[in-house]
Design an enzyme around this catalytic site. Structure first.
Site, PDB file in Angstrom:
ATOM      1  N   GLY A 293       0.786  -1.224   0.000  1.00  0.00           N
ATOM      2  CA  GLY A 293       0.000   0.000   0.000  1.00  0.00           C
ATOM      3  C   GLY A 293       0.814   1.267   0.000  1.00  0.00           C
TER       4      GLY A 293
ATOM      5  N   PRO B 211       4.609  -4.801  -2.035  1.00  0.00           N
ATOM      6  CG  PRO B 211       6.768  -4.223  -2.705  1.00  0.00           C
ATOM      7  CD  PRO B 211       6.007  -5.160  -1.794  1.00  0.00           C
ATOM      8  N   GLY B 212       3.235  -3.150  -4.889  1.00  0.00           N
ATOM      9  CA  GLY B 212       2.842  -3.336  -6.284  1.00  0.00           C
ATOM     10  C   GLY B 212       2.836  -2.003  -6.999  1.00  0.00           C
ATOM     11  NE  ARG B 213      -1.307   2.605  -5.174  1.00  0.00           N
ATOM     12  CZ  ARG B 213      -2.553   2.701  -5.595  1.00  0.00           C
ATOM     13  NH1 ARG B 213      -2.831   3.450  -6.639  1.00  0.00           N
ATOM     14  NH2 ARG B 213      -3.531   2.070  -4.968  1.00  0.00           N
TER      15      ARG B 213
ATOM     16  NE  ARG C 206      -5.960   4.032  -9.001  1.00  0.00           N
ATOM     17  CZ  ARG C 206      -5.501   5.210  -8.577  1.00  0.00           C
ATOM     18  NH1 ARG C 206      -5.054   6.111  -9.444  1.00  0.00           N
ATOM     19  NH2 ARG C 206      -5.493   5.493  -7.294  1.00  0.00           N
TER      20      ARG C 206
ATOM     21  CB  CYS D 175     -21.935   7.099 -23.758  1.00  0.00           C
ATOM     22  SG  CYS D 175     -21.722   7.041 -25.541  1.00  0.00           S
ATOM     23  CD  GLU D 176     -21.408   6.169 -18.009  1.00  0.00           C
ATOM     24  OE1 GLU D 176     -21.752   6.917 -17.069  1.00  0.00           O
ATOM     25  OE2 GLU D 176     -22.041   5.173 -18.377  1.00  0.00           O
TER      26      GLU D 176
END
Length: 467
Positions: free
Chosen positions: A270, A313-315, A356, A387-388
């Site tokens: 994290g 860890p990743g991010r 995200r 279309c948002e």
């Protein structure tokens, strides 16, 4: 210069909008002599010419360097206090066979959270014993496949999983190492959806129930309880939450160790990264030393030996290493509340390649990549083509006021949960992933085509078939 009143407080109006802040961009991103963005020596226009847009571009050397830096920093910090560290790359951030090979070659293990992620790691040639297996609802078939493959620790997330893993281990003649995920109750400072140790959510066992659950695990001869696990959230910029979690977990660890050895404590991951120049991520060495000091102090207070530590860890490895390139299509100057203008710059991707911003309200940075400009910076919102109304790529950024259709827009720090959460909304094909290294680029994940999308539609008669 005059700051647009529509800009968020954290966004500072720059003197010019061409610079590449080192805290946000990959280490090998730079402007060429002609002003073009190049990543590891490959220019944005070359990448777009060869691979189209959108395209995810991974700075290979940067990703490997960040993995190596994290492992080295934690090895050094915990060796100082008489312990060691197992570093697991969190595959959920982004996983493909090439990235799995990079991570294991750098000495990391890999954390997977589904049979699919496990299949990717195994297809990359990763030894199954170097995989950890997460998930709050692992299916019987996933558990069986993992045990049969000889996977490393399985993280027990609920009481019902104890019997399921024990039975699979007995059936395959294995003693399966397991960890128990503890819901520590620590409220990390992050987005509500990213805080994974609060009481009212789906992950883990309440701290108050942990000793009874571990006792139940220890009744199964086919299970080897190696330690407890905690993950307090994602995109965390300080160590206060980790300190509180470590205190609670080590108190539990001490009580469990009184009954039988508990060799390991997994503190999860994290660790936050800078998505904008306003973000201040802790330097890796400082983070490692801080966590080591926290663990050393708590173990001393409790009078116990320092356990082996695991982190995930990743991010912080893959996030800053990746940049997404888009092509500008349309531009609109929108007058808001009759007093200020926001420039809407629409690109050829959006929430299908990076959800995200829509899901978490996440902020990103952006730059024009095919040139520099001396035009005055103007407040822009980079929108996708879906279309948002919430289909936003970058909510607020100052771009040169002469941004125009055909420009290439680069959005840095998109490696974590961009491709991994990509989708086919509006039937957009998911983009390719390209690795760049020493002036060369190669595809490591093929982009989808319309033919790929149509191939899954059972209402289409295959070419050449007759009724």
């Amino acid at each position: 210069m005059f700051a647009n009143p529509l800009a968020p407080e954290w966004l500072t109006a720059p003197a010019e909008a061409n610079s590449l802040p080192s805290t946000v961009w990959s280490h090998n991103a730079a402007r060429t002599e002609t002003g073009e963005l190049a990543i590891a020596g490959v220019t944005a226009t070359q990448l777009v010419r060869d691979f189209g847009t959108p395209v995810y571009v991974i700075d290979e050397a940067d990703a490997i360097a960040r993995a190596t830096e994290i492992k080295g920093a934690f090895d050094s910090a915990f060796a100082r206090i008489g312990s060691s560290v197992k570093v697991y790359y969190a595959g959920k951030a982004f996983l493909c066979t090439e990235v799995a090979r990079w991570m294991t070659a750098a000495g990391l293990n890999i954390d997977v959270a589904s049979a699919g992620e496990m299949a990717v790691a195994l297809a990359a040639g990763v030894d199954a014993s170097r995989l950890g297996f997460h998930g709050n609802n692992k299916s019987l078939s996933e558990i069986d496949r993992a045990v049969r493959a000889g996977i490393g620790p399985i993280v027990i997330d609920s009481v019902v999983e104890i019997g399921r893993v024990a039975e699979a281990a007995s059936r395959h003649g294995r003693t399966q190492p397991v960890r128990l995920r503890i819901n520590s109750g620590v409220h990390a400072s992050t987005h509500e959806y990213l805080a994974t140790a609060r009481e009212d959510q789906k992950f883990g066992i309440p701290l108050s129930d942990a000793e009874a659950v571990v006792a139940q695990i220890r009744t199964h001869s086919s299970l080897d309880f190696v330690g407890i696990h905690s993950h307090i959230g994602s995109q965390i910029f300080d160590t206060a939450g980790f300190a509180e979690a470590a205190q609670r977990l080590l108190e539990l660890h001490a009580r469990l160790s009184a009954a039988a050895p508990v060799p390991e404590l997994n503190l999860g991951g994290g660790f936050g990264i800078a998505y904008t120049s306003a973000d201040e991520a802790l330097p890796v060495a400082e983070l490692a030393e801080s966590l080591a000091s926290i663990v050393e102090s708590e173990c001393s207070r409790l009078g116990i030996e320092v356990p082996r530590i695991a982190i995930e860890p990743g991010r912080s490895i893959i996030g800053p290493s990746t940049t997404t390139l888009y092509t500008v299509g349309t531009i609109k100057d929108v007058l808001v509340d009759g007093e200020a203008v926001r420039k809407y710059v629409s690109v050829d991707g959006g929430m299908s390649d990076n959800i995200r911003p829509a899901l978490y309200g996440a902020d990103y940075s952006a730059r024009i990549a095919n040139r520099v400009s001396d035009a005055d910076p103007t407040l822009a919102r980079i929108a996708g083509k879906h279309c948002e109304a919430g289909d936003i790529v970058v909510r607020a950024e100052y771009l040169p006021g002469d941004v125009e259709p055909g420009d290439i827009i680069a959005v840095p720090a998109t490696g974590a949960y961009g491709w991994a959460m990509s989708n086919n909304y509006n039937y957009l094909a998911r983009p390719p992933v390209v690795a760049v290294l020493e002036g060369k680029a190669r595809i490591i994940v093929r982009g989808e085509t319309e033919e790929d999308l149509l191939s899954r539609d059972a209402g289409i008669t295959p070419s050449g078939d007759s009724e």
